[in-house]
Design a protein around this motif. Structure first.
Motif, PDB file in Angstrom:
ATOM      1  N   GLN A   1      43.772 -11.921  75.890  1.00 33.81           N
ATOM      2  CA  GLN A   1      43.835 -10.566  75.361  1.00 33.81           C
ATOM      3  C   GLN A   1      43.217 -10.543  73.972  1.00 33.81           C
ATOM      4  O   GLN A   1      43.487 -11.417  73.147  1.00 33.81           O
TER       5      GLN A   1
ATOM      6  N   ASP B   1      43.504  -3.081  74.747  1.00 31.69           N
ATOM      7  CA  ASP B   1      44.527  -2.950  75.777  1.00 31.69           C
ATOM      8  C   ASP B   1      44.076  -3.751  76.986  1.00 31.69           C
ATOM      9  O   ASP B   1      42.899  -4.021  77.168  1.00 31.69           O
ATOM     10  N   GLY B   2      45.010  -4.094  77.815  1.00 34.11           N
ATOM     11  CA  GLY B   2      44.674  -4.812  79.030  1.00 34.11           C
ATOM     12  C   GLY B   2      44.445  -6.291  78.788  1.00 34.11           C
ATOM     13  O   GLY B   2      44.612  -6.803  77.669  1.00 34.11           O
ATOM     14  N   TYR B   3      44.055  -6.955  79.849  1.00 36.64           N
ATOM     15  CA  TYR B   3      43.915  -8.412  79.842  1.00 36.64           C
ATOM     16  C   TYR B   3      42.632  -8.797  80.553  1.00 36.64           C
ATOM     17  O   TYR B   3      42.204  -8.129  81.493  1.00 36.64           O
TER      18      TYR B   3
ATOM     19  N   HIS C   1      41.776  -6.407  83.500  1.00 37.05           N
ATOM     20  CA  HIS C   1      42.949  -6.008  84.284  1.00 37.05           C
ATOM     21  C   HIS C   1      43.945  -5.297  83.380  1.00 37.05           C
ATOM     22  O   HIS C   1      44.109  -5.641  82.216  1.00 37.05           O
ATOM     23  N   GLU C   2      44.638  -4.350  83.945  1.00 36.47           N
ATOM     24  CA  GLU C   2      45.610  -3.563  83.191  1.00 36.47           C
ATOM     25  C   GLU C   2      46.836  -4.384  82.796  1.00 36.47           C
ATOM     26  O   GLU C   2      47.405  -4.200  81.722  1.00 36.47           O
ATOM     27  N   THR C   3      47.253  -5.300  83.679  1.00 30.48           N
ATOM     28  CA  THR C   3      48.443  -6.119  83.411  1.00 30.48           C
ATOM     29  C   THR C   3      48.153  -7.592  83.677  1.00 30.48           C
ATOM     30  O   THR C   3      47.179  -7.932  84.364  1.00 30.48           O
TER      31      THR C   3
ATOM     32  N   ASP D   1      50.013  -9.445  85.582  1.00 27.26           N
ATOM     33  CA  ASP D   1      50.210  -9.612  87.025  1.00 27.26           C
ATOM     34  C   ASP D   1      48.968  -9.213  87.810  1.00 27.26           C
ATOM     35  O   ASP D   1      48.625  -9.854  88.812  1.00 27.26           O
ATOM     36  N   ASP D   2      48.271  -8.168  87.365  1.00 27.76           N
ATOM     37  CA  ASP D   2      47.019  -7.778  88.027  1.00 27.76           C
ATOM     38  C   ASP D   2      45.975  -8.889  87.913  1.00 27.76           C
ATOM     39  O   ASP D   2      45.258  -9.182  88.875  1.00 27.76           O
TER      40      ASP D   2
END
Length: 97
Positions: free
Chosen positions: A49, A54-56, A73-75, A77-78
């Motif tokens: 990050q 924002d996001g990853y 990716h937004e998260t 986990d995503d």
């Protein structure tokens, strides 16, 4: 078992989690290109990050942990789901800092 040294930063992004790909074969579900050239499988994956973002990012890295391709990716986990889609079984290989 030997210790893998992974930097705290890749480029200007902080490493959150990483996994070595060597035990997992690519599924063939995706292909990554740089300048129209198909890239080989990554040595390692890193979820990173940027301080100002924002996001990853899921960084696909060589054996020196230099990123050659990334996906956003937004998260976390995503990002892990994307890694599993590309390297079946890698879900249990994540190490988080």
């Amino acid at each position: 078992m030997f210790e893998i040294e992974v930097p705290d930063m890749i480029g200007k992004a902080r490493v959150i989690c990483y996994a070595v790909v060597n035990l997992w074969l690519p599924t063939g579900n995706t292909q990554h290109f740089v300048s129209s050239e198909l890239q080989a499988a990554a040595y390692g994956l890193a979820i990173c990050q940027y301080k100002s973002g924002d996001g990853y990012y899921l960084f696909y890295c060589n054996s020196d942990w230099i990123e050659f391709v990334d996906t956003w990716h937004e998260t976390i986990d995503d990002a892990k789901d994307q890694a599993e889609y590309e390297y079946a079984g890698i879900a249990n290989s994540w190490n988080c800092k």
